[in-house]
Design a protein around this motif. Structure first.
Motif, PDB file in Angstrom:
ATOM      1  N   ALA A  87       0.816  -1.215   0.000  1.00 47.05           N
ATOM      2  CA  ALA A  87       0.000   0.000   0.000  1.00 47.05           C
ATOM      3  C   ALA A  87       0.850   1.265   0.000  1.00 47.05           C
ATOM      4  O   ALA A  87       0.322   2.382   0.052  1.00 47.05           O
ATOM      5  N   GLY A  88       2.162   1.093  -0.033  1.00 49.36           N
ATOM      6  CA  GLY A  88       3.058   2.244  -0.095  1.00 49.36           C
ATOM      7  C   GLY A  88       3.314   2.928   1.232  1.00 49.36           C
ATOM      8  O   GLY A  88       3.747   4.084   1.267  1.00 49.36           O
ATOM      9  N   LYS A  89       3.074   2.209   2.340  1.00 49.22           N
ATOM     10  CA  LYS A  89       3.308   2.785   3.673  1.00 49.22           C
ATOM     11  C   LYS A  89       4.704   2.394   4.180  1.00 49.22           C
ATOM     12  O   LYS A  89       5.129   1.250   4.012  1.00 49.22           O
ATOM     13  N   HIS A  90       5.371   3.330   4.811  1.00 51.96           N
ATOM     14  CA  HIS A  90       6.609   3.014   5.511  1.00 51.96           C
ATOM     15  C   HIS A  90       6.266   2.215   6.775  1.00 51.96           C
ATOM     16  O   HIS A  90       5.179   2.376   7.344  1.00 51.96           O
ATOM     17  N   ILE A  91       7.209   1.389   7.236  1.00 57.47           N
ATOM     18  CA  ILE A  91       6.869   0.406   8.268  1.00 57.47           C
ATOM     19  C   ILE A  91       7.909   0.368   9.378  1.00 57.47           C
ATOM     20  O   ILE A  91       9.108   0.246   9.115  1.00 57.47           O
ATOM     21  N   LEU A  92       7.414   0.453  10.616  1.00 56.55           N
ATOM     22  CA  LEU A  92       8.193   0.146  11.814  1.00 56.55           C
ATOM     23  C   LEU A  92       7.623  -1.136  12.390  1.00 56.55           C
ATOM     24  O   LEU A  92       6.438  -1.195  12.734  1.00 56.55           O
ATOM     25  N   VAL A  93       8.443  -2.181  12.505  1.00 59.25           N
ATOM     26  CA  VAL A  93       7.952  -3.475  12.985  1.00 59.25           C
ATOM     27  C   VAL A  93       8.710  -3.856  14.244  1.00 59.25           C
ATOM     28  O   VAL A  93       9.926  -3.666  14.346  1.00 59.25           O
ATOM     29  N   GLU A  94       7.970  -4.371  15.208  1.00 60.07           N
ATOM     30  CA  GLU A  94       8.605  -4.794  16.452  1.00 60.07           C
ATOM     31  C   GLU A  94       9.583  -5.933  16.204  1.00 60.07           C
ATOM     32  O   GLU A  94       9.452  -6.710  15.272  1.00 60.07           O
ATOM     33  N   LYS A  95      10.561  -6.034  17.095  1.00 65.21           N
ATOM     34  CA  LYS A  95      11.511  -7.141  17.016  1.00 65.21           C
ATOM     35  C   LYS A  95      10.884  -8.382  17.665  1.00 65.21           C
ATOM     36  O   LYS A  95       9.993  -8.233  18.502  1.00 65.21           O
ATOM     37  N   MET A 107       8.981 -10.088   3.903  1.00 68.87           N
ATOM     38  CA  MET A 107       8.745  -8.699   4.302  1.00 68.87           C
ATOM     39  C   MET A 107       9.764  -7.757   3.664  1.00 68.87           C
ATOM     40  O   MET A 107       9.412  -6.675   3.179  1.00 68.87           O
ATOM     41  N   ILE A 108      11.018  -8.164   3.666  1.00 69.29           N
ATOM     42  CA  ILE A 108      12.059  -7.333   3.053  1.00 69.29           C
ATOM     43  C   ILE A 108      11.819  -7.196   1.554  1.00 69.29           C
ATOM     44  O   ILE A 108      11.936  -6.102   0.988  1.00 69.29           O
ATOM     45  N   VAL A 116       9.659   1.401   0.085  1.00 70.14           N
ATOM     46  CA  VAL A 116       9.321   2.020   1.372  1.00 70.14           C
ATOM     47  C   VAL A 116      10.378   1.666   2.415  1.00 70.14           C
ATOM     48  O   VAL A 116      11.109   0.685   2.285  1.00 70.14           O
ATOM     49  N   LYS A 117      10.445   2.464   3.467  1.00 72.39           N
ATOM     50  CA  LYS A 117      11.367   2.198   4.564  1.00 72.39           C
ATOM     51  C   LYS A 117      10.813   1.084   5.448  1.00 72.39           C
ATOM     52  O   LYS A 117       9.617   1.040   5.736  1.00 72.39           O
ATOM     53  N   LEU A 118      11.699   0.208   5.870  1.00 74.26           N
ATOM     54  CA  LEU A 118      11.352  -0.860   6.812  1.00 74.26           C
ATOM     55  C   LEU A 118      12.353  -0.791   7.963  1.00 74.26           C
ATOM     56  O   LEU A 118      13.546  -1.021   7.761  1.00 74.26           O
TER      57      LEU A 118
END
Length: 339
Positions: A87-95, A107-108, A116-118
């Motif tokens: 969807a073109g959203k940048h993403i912060l994902v928990e460890k 995911m990568i 997008v940034k991950l």
């Protein structure tokens, strides 16, 4: 100008993300998403999100949302992260980024394809004593690092009561992923070989299908040796919910870190003594505490095109290492670690 951010997963650590988004002056906190509608509603109302939902596709369809946090349980990151990337959203994902290499790679790939940034939320990279230790090692204050001892453990209440999904994870995934990352980051070194011992029984007797502990001896490229100890069976009467220690010995000195029992504050009630955490929680209405600071790194990466604190590729490397440590425990013999 404010930009829209959203949270997917409103559990314990998801609420830390919500605190950061509520407090950041450049964030328009758009949504809280959780499968538990009552919890999503409560967290949205508490932290000032404009809306709540149980379906993350609603977030993906909103063009005003430019970035999302994914703080779902350890094994359940892939679907939300891949959907957000598409969807073109940048993403912060928990460890940890994932508990399988396949999920991490997917995911990568999705983030790279979408451009997008991950960022993986290895927030100990913003933890003041860890940052100070990295700087000291880089300056040569302790000479050549030779040995590292690391312990990060939780009381038994964490897998038994706090994490409803603890049988799908372990202390090694939940806690060890932090320390494998931050020790390598402090040393600027990569692990290459490990021997691991694990036992179970105490948690299984309580209905939690997870190992009681893992203890790993890890060799690094430089020759440094690390010992990692991670357990979920500290007693309920322990005076902190976590036990975090690092000892780093070098050719010219040493570094000791106490991230849990530093006694900045001691609190004694009629029931027990406690050492409240002075580094993690925010105090007052501002962006304080290193956990919120890590989220700020993500916000600034998105808004100002800065580098993220920890990349998806670093998260993948961490997942590969933890997976290899689990295999080493199963085999009962040393294994080479993926590079």
């Amino acid at each position: 100008m404010k930009k829209g951010f959203a949270l997917i997963g409103a559990g314990l650590f998801g609420q830390r993300h919500a605190q950061a988004y509520q407090r950041h002056p450049l964030v328009d906190f758009k949504y809280v998403c959780d499968l538990d509608a009552a919890r999503a509603k409560s967290v949205a109302e508490t932290y000032g999100a404009a809306a709540y939902t149980t379906d993350f596709n609603e977030i993906m369809a909103d063009p005003e949302v430019v970035a999302v946090s994914v703080a779902t349980p350890d094994p359940a990151h892939r679907d939300a992260v891949v959907a957000a990337a598409r969807a073109g959203k940048h993403i912060l994902v928990e460890k940890p980024l994932a508990t399988t290499v396949e999920d991490a790679e997917a995911m990568i790939a999705a983030a790279n394809e979408a451009g997008v940034k991950l960022m993986v939320d290895f927030h100990n990279r913003a933890n003041p004593p860890m940052v100070a230790a990295r700087d000291a090692v880089a300056r040569g204050d302790i000479g050549r690092p030779s040995y590292v001892y690391t312990r990060l453990s939780n009381t038994i209440a964490v897998p038994r009561d706090m994490l409803k999904w603890s049988s799908q994870s372990s202390a090694l995934w939940f806690l060890g992923s932090h320390m494998i990352d931050v020790v390598g980051w402090i040393l600027n070194d990569k692990p290459v070989r490990a021997y691991v011992v694990s036992r179970d029984g105490i948690l299984k007797d309580l209905g939690v299908d997870a190992p009681d502990f893992h203890v790993a001896t890890v060799e690094y490229e430089s020759g440094t040796v690390g010992v990692f100890e991670h357990t979920w069976i500290l007693p309920d009467t322990y005076n902190t919910v976590k036990d975090l220690k690092i000892e780093l010995l070098g050719s010219k000195g040493a570094i000791n870190i106490d991230g849990s029992h530093n006694r900045t504050m001691e609190l004694y009630t009629q029931q027990k003594g406690a050492f409240p955490d002075m580094l993690v929680p925010p105090f007052g209405p501002h962006l304080t505490g290193f956990v919120l600071d890590a989220v700020v790194h993500f916000v600034e990466a998105v808004l100002f095109d800065k580098p993220v604190l920890a990349t998806g590729e670093e998260g993948l490397a961490n997942t590969k290492i933890i997976s290899a440590l689990i295999e080493a425990a199963r085999l009962g013999q040393p294994v080479q670690l993926p590079r």
